[in-house]
Design a protein around this motif. Structure first.
Motif, PDB file in Angstrom:
ATOM      1  N   ILE A 110      -8.054  59.809   7.174  1.00 51.21           N
ATOM      2  CA  ILE A 110      -8.203  58.796   8.214  1.00 51.21           C
ATOM      3  C   ILE A 110      -6.915  57.994   8.394  1.00 51.21           C
ATOM      4  CG2 ILE A 110      -9.126  57.032   6.650  1.00 51.21           C
ATOM      5  CD1 ILE A 110     -10.945  56.114   8.960  1.00 51.21           C
ATOM      6  N   LYS A 111      -6.127  57.907   7.328  1.00 54.35           N
ATOM      7  CA  LYS A 111      -4.881  57.137   7.405  1.00 54.35           C
ATOM      8  C   LYS A 111      -3.835  57.821   8.283  1.00 54.35           C
ATOM      9  CE  LYS A 111      -3.517  54.562   4.013  1.00 54.35           C
ATOM     10  NZ  LYS A 111      -2.961  54.083   2.723  1.00 54.35           N
ATOM     11  N   ASP A 112      -4.060  59.097   8.618  1.00 51.17           N
ATOM     12  CA  ASP A 112      -3.134  59.807   9.497  1.00 51.17           C
ATOM     13  C   ASP A 112      -3.353  59.432  10.959  1.00 51.17           C
ATOM     14  OD1 ASP A 112      -2.129  61.121   7.295  1.00 51.17           O
ATOM     15  OD2 ASP A 112      -3.428  62.874   7.553  1.00 51.17           O
ATOM     16  N   LEU A 113      -4.454  58.740  11.230  1.00 47.71           N
ATOM     17  CA  LEU A 113      -4.802  58.400  12.610  1.00 47.71           C
ATOM     18  C   LEU A 113      -4.361  56.983  12.949  1.00 47.71           C
ATOM     19  CD1 LEU A 113      -8.420  59.855  12.594  1.00 47.71           C
ATOM     20  CD2 LEU A 113      -6.289  61.015  13.182  1.00 47.71           C
ATOM     21  N   GLY A 114      -4.467  56.644  14.212  1.00 48.12           N
ATOM     22  CA  GLY A 114      -4.090  55.304  14.655  1.00 48.12           C
ATOM     23  C   GLY A 114      -3.680  55.320  16.099  1.00 48.12           C
ATOM     24  N   PRO A 115      -3.246  54.184  16.618  1.00 44.31           N
ATOM     25  CA  PRO A 115      -2.821  54.122  18.017  1.00 44.31           C
ATOM     26  C   PRO A 115      -1.676  55.087  18.297  1.00 44.31           C
ATOM     27  CG  PRO A 115      -3.037  51.931  17.072  1.00 44.31           C
ATOM     28  CD  PRO A 115      -3.141  52.901  15.941  1.00 44.31           C
ATOM     29  N   ALA A 116      -1.698  55.709  19.470  1.00 43.45           N
ATOM     30  CA  ALA A 116      -0.616  56.622  19.846  1.00 43.45           C
ATOM     31  C   ALA A 116       0.707  55.884  19.948  1.00 43.45           C
ATOM     32  CB  ALA A 116      -0.951  57.296  21.174  1.00 43.45           C
ATOM     33  N   LEU A 117       0.640  54.643  20.419  1.00 41.59           N
ATOM     34  CA  LEU A 117       1.836  53.805  20.504  1.00 41.59           C
ATOM     35  C   LEU A 117       1.830  52.800  19.371  1.00 41.59           C
ATOM     36  CD1 LEU A 117       1.861  53.058  24.340  1.00 41.59           C
ATOM     37  CD2 LEU A 117       3.247  54.740  23.124  1.00 41.59           C
ATOM     38  N   LYS A 118       2.940  52.632  18.701  1.00 39.92           N
ATOM     39  CA  LYS A 118       3.039  51.674  17.618  1.00 39.92           C
ATOM     40  C   LYS A 118       3.248  50.279  18.215  1.00 39.92           C
ATOM     41  CE  LYS A 118       2.546  54.833  14.549  1.00 39.92           C
ATOM     42  NZ  LYS A 118       1.270  54.966  13.823  1.00 39.92           N
ATOM     43  N   ILE A 119       2.243  49.445  18.079  1.00 39.18           N
ATOM     44  CA  ILE A 119       2.282  48.104  18.656  1.00 39.18           C
ATOM     45  C   ILE A 119       2.473  47.086  17.540  1.00 39.18           C
ATOM     46  CG2 ILE A 119       0.992  46.442  20.065  1.00 39.18           C
ATOM     47  CD1 ILE A 119      -0.600  48.845  21.137  1.00 39.18           C
ATOM     48  N   PRO A 120       3.352  46.098  17.716  1.00 42.09           N
ATOM     49  CA  PRO A 120       3.551  45.067  16.692  1.00 42.09           C
ATOM     50  C   PRO A 120       2.232  44.415  16.295  1.00 42.09           C
ATOM     51  CG  PRO A 120       5.223  44.893  18.386  1.00 42.09           C
ATOM     52  CD  PRO A 120       4.241  45.912  18.881  1.00 42.09           C
ATOM     53  N   LEU A 121       2.084  44.162  15.003  1.00 41.29           N
ATOM     54  CA  LEU A 121       0.922  43.517  14.394  1.00 41.29           C
ATOM     55  C   LEU A 121      -0.270  44.461  14.233  1.00 41.29           C
ATOM     56  CD1 LEU A 121       0.999  40.000  16.099  1.00 41.29           C
ATOM     57  CD2 LEU A 121       2.102  40.733  13.991  1.00 41.29           C
ATOM     58  N   ILE A 122      -0.197  45.652  14.834  1.00 43.22           N
ATOM     59  CA  ILE A 122      -1.234  46.654  14.586  1.00 43.22           C
ATOM     60  C   ILE A 122      -0.726  47.541  13.454  1.00 43.22           C
ATOM     61  CG2 ILE A 122      -2.479  48.623  15.516  1.00 43.22           C
ATOM     62  CD1 ILE A 122      -2.600  47.300  18.164  1.00 43.22           C
ATOM     63  N   LYS A 123      -1.286  47.353  12.280  1.00 48.70           N
ATOM     64  CA  LYS A 123      -0.715  47.947  11.077  1.00 48.70           C
ATOM     65  C   LYS A 123      -1.206  49.373  10.811  1.00 48.70           C
ATOM     66  CE  LYS A 123      -0.508  43.345   8.966  1.00 48.70           C
ATOM     67  NZ  LYS A 123      -1.000  42.488   7.872  1.00 48.70           N
ATOM     68  N   VAL A 125      -4.875  52.345  11.252  1.00 46.69           N
ATOM     69  CA  VAL A 125      -5.990  52.843  12.034  1.00 46.69           C
ATOM     70  C   VAL A 125      -7.124  51.832  12.148  1.00 46.69           C
ATOM     71  CG1 VAL A 125      -7.063  53.974  10.039  1.00 46.69           C
ATOM     72  CG2 VAL A 125      -7.507  54.831  12.346  1.00 46.69           C
ATOM     73  N   TRP A 126      -7.282  50.979  11.153  1.00 53.52           N
ATOM     74  CA  TRP A 126      -8.392  50.027  11.184  1.00 53.52           C
ATOM     75  C   TRP A 126      -8.193  48.920  12.218  1.00 53.52           C
ATOM     76  CZ3 TRP A 126      -6.755  52.418   6.689  1.00 53.52           C
ATOM     77  CH2 TRP A 126      -7.708  53.272   6.103  1.00 53.52           C
ATOM     78  N   HIS A 127      -6.969  48.757  12.690  1.00 56.84           N
ATOM     79  CA  HIS A 127      -6.697  47.765  13.738  1.00 56.84           C
ATOM     80  C   HIS A 127      -6.780  48.377  15.137  1.00 56.84           C
ATOM     81  CE1 HIS A 127      -4.919  45.875  10.164  1.00 56.84           C
ATOM     82  NE2 HIS A 127      -5.088  44.728  10.796  1.00 56.84           N
ATOM     83  N   TYR A 128      -7.002  49.670  15.211  1.00 51.14           N
ATOM     84  CA  TYR A 128      -7.024  50.391  16.479  1.00 51.14           C
ATOM     85  C   TYR A 128      -8.296  50.026  17.256  1.00 51.14           C
ATOM     86  CZ  TYR A 128      -6.792  54.580  19.516  1.00 51.14           C
ATOM     87  OH  TYR A 128      -6.738  55.439  20.578  1.00 51.14           O
ATOM     88  N   LYS A 129      -8.141  49.439  18.438  1.00 49.55           N
ATOM     89  CA  LYS A 129      -9.296  49.036  19.254  1.00 49.55           C
ATOM     90  C   LYS A 129      -9.726  50.203  20.137  1.00 49.55           C
ATOM     91  CE  LYS A 129      -8.457  44.084  19.163  1.00 49.55           C
ATOM     92  NZ  LYS A 129      -8.469  42.814  19.909  1.00 49.55           N
ATOM     93  N   PHE A 130     -10.619  51.021  19.599  1.00 48.88           N
ATOM     94  CA  PHE A 130     -11.019  52.237  20.306  1.00 48.88           C
ATOM     95  C   PHE A 130     -12.474  52.206  20.768  1.00 48.88           C
ATOM     96  CE2 PHE A 130     -12.004  53.021  15.866  1.00 48.88           C
ATOM     97  CZ  PHE A 130     -13.177  53.758  15.869  1.00 48.88           C
ATOM     98  N   PHE A 131     -13.130  51.064  20.667  1.00 50.60           N
ATOM     99  CA  PHE A 131     -14.509  50.949  21.146  1.00 50.60           C
ATOM    100  C   PHE A 131     -14.761  49.510  21.605  1.00 50.60           C
ATOM    101  CE2 PHE A 131     -14.450  50.163  16.590  1.00 50.60           C
ATOM    102  CZ  PHE A 131     -15.210  49.012  16.442  1.00 50.60           C
ATOM    103  N   LYS A 132     -15.881  49.316  22.277  1.00 51.11           N
ATOM    104  CA  LYS A 132     -16.232  47.986  22.766  1.00 51.11           C
ATOM    105  C   LYS A 132     -17.581  47.542  22.206  1.00 51.11           C
ATOM    106  CE  LYS A 132     -13.672  48.121  27.152  1.00 51.11           C
ATOM    107  NZ  LYS A 132     -13.763  47.972  28.629  1.00 51.11           N
ATOM    108  N   ILE A 133     -17.691  46.250  21.978  1.00 51.65           N
ATOM    109  CA  ILE A 133     -18.956  45.637  21.588  1.00 51.65           C
ATOM    110  C   ILE A 133     -19.215  44.511  22.582  1.00 51.65           C
ATOM    111  CG2 ILE A 133     -20.228  44.329  19.846  1.00 51.65           C
ATOM    112  CD1 ILE A 133     -19.729  47.174  18.953  1.00 51.65           C
ATOM    113  N   GLY A 134     -20.293  44.623  23.339  1.00 51.70           N
ATOM    114  CA  GLY A 134     -20.594  43.594  24.327  1.00 51.70           C
ATOM    115  C   GLY A 134     -19.495  43.403  25.355  1.00 51.70           C
ATOM    116  N   GLY A 135     -18.822  44.488  25.704  1.00 49.81           N
ATOM    117  CA  GLY A 135     -17.773  44.424  26.705  1.00 49.81           C
ATOM    118  C   GLY A 135     -16.406  44.039  26.183  1.00 49.81           C
ATOM    119  N   GLN A 136     -16.329  43.681  24.906  1.00 51.27           N
ATOM    120  CA  GLN A 136     -15.063  43.262  24.308  1.00 51.27           C
ATOM    121  C   GLN A 136     -14.484  44.378  23.439  1.00 51.27           C
ATOM    122  OE1 GLN A 136     -13.640  40.175  25.008  1.00 51.27           O
ATOM    123  NE2 GLN A 136     -15.358  40.012  26.448  1.00 51.27           N
ATOM    124  N   GLU A 137     -13.200  44.654  23.625  1.00 53.26           N
ATOM    125  CA  GLU A 137     -12.552  45.661  22.787  1.00 53.26           C
ATOM    126  C   GLU A 137     -12.606  45.222  21.319  1.00 53.26           C
ATOM    127  OE1 GLU A 137      -8.618  46.353  24.228  1.00 53.26           O
ATOM    128  OE2 GLU A 137      -9.307  47.734  25.780  1.00 53.26           O
TER     129      GLU A 137
END
Length: 254
Positions: A110-123, A125-137
């Motif tokens: 699972i550690k091999d996965l993550g955002p396609a683009l490396k974004i600052p402060l997104i360390k 895969v666990w910080h990857y916002k890939f789903f929504k809860i109540g309309g919020q990423e």
């Protein structure tokens, strides 16, 4: 005249309430059924927590339909019971973790996965916002740290949520349910702590999972770490036992 003013006031009150109920996130929700998730787990997870991701892939439509029901029915903290919320968030964490693997399968870790683009402060895969809860990423990190750990102060959640890795507490092959969640949390706590492949316990020395190091504060709010372990360990540990931590195996739990 007084009656006219009263009718006008009532009219605008009704309009205001109508508008408020249409605002996203304000409508009350009821806990979604976890029946489909329970069926998926029983079919694709063994008693020891080994996951058949190929089986989940074959039933991807059913998995996504269940996760859609979670996304569209975010917990209402005012009307849902604590146990209903807790079961929801644990199932959501585990369900979206499985989806992450299914969407990227095959993968070694699972550690091999993550955002396609490396974004600052997104360390990771666990910080990857890939789903929504109540309309919020949202992200797995938010569920674990901002909700489960922060709102519930329940250390046993660390044995209930699964990170798709060998050293993680095994994925329970049944859905968490509000009516049975306390017994289920005890079950996974006892199972993990007494699993000799994940924790090596003797009265005088213990080699334990790194989870107990990473989240030590969660386990020591009402006593020492050994006090907590002794609540579930079959082998009673001495207060002065030597403590060390095992390396974590991040390979996929299939």
């Amino acid at each position: 005249m007084k009656n006219l003013k009263a009718y006008i006031a009532l009219f605008f009150s009704i309009i205001l309430l109508s508008c408020q109920s249409s605002v996203p996130g304000m409508a009350e929700t009821t806990p979604p059924s976890h029946k489909a998730w329970n069926e998926l787990l029983k079919a694709n997870v063994s008693a020891d927590g080994t996951v058949n991701y190929k089986g989940f892939i074959k039933e991807k439509a059913k998995l996504e339909a269940y996760l859609k029901s979670l996304s569209e029915n975010a917990p209402d903290r005012k009307t849902w019971s604590k146990n209903e919320q807790l079961a929801y968030w644990i199932n959501a964490y585990n369900g979206f973790t499985v989806k992450l693997i299914v969407d990227n399968y095959p993968v070694e870790s699972i550690k091999d996965l993550g955002p396609a683009l490396k974004i600052p402060l997104i360390k990771d895969v666990w910080h990857y916002k890939f789903f929504k809860i109540g309309g919020q990423e949202s992200s797995l990190d938010e569920i674990e740290h901002s909700i489960l750990r922060k709102e519930f102060e329940e250390p046993r959640i660390h044995f209930a949520i699964n990170c798709a890795s060998v050293s993680c507490p095994p994925l329970l092959n049944e859905a968490f349910e509000a009516a049975t969640i306390d017994a289920q949390l005890d079950k996974v706590a006892k199972g993990f702590i007494n699993d000799s492949s994940r924790n090596k316990i003797t009265p005088n020395a213990i080699q334990i999972s790194s989870i107990f190091s990473w989240f030590k504060g969660d386990f020591t709010k009402y006593g020492s770490l050994i006090d907590f372990l002794n609540k579930y360990s079959k082998v009673k540990i001495k207060a002065d036992a030597k403590v060390s931590h095992l390396d974590y195996d991040w390979n996929l739990n299939e």
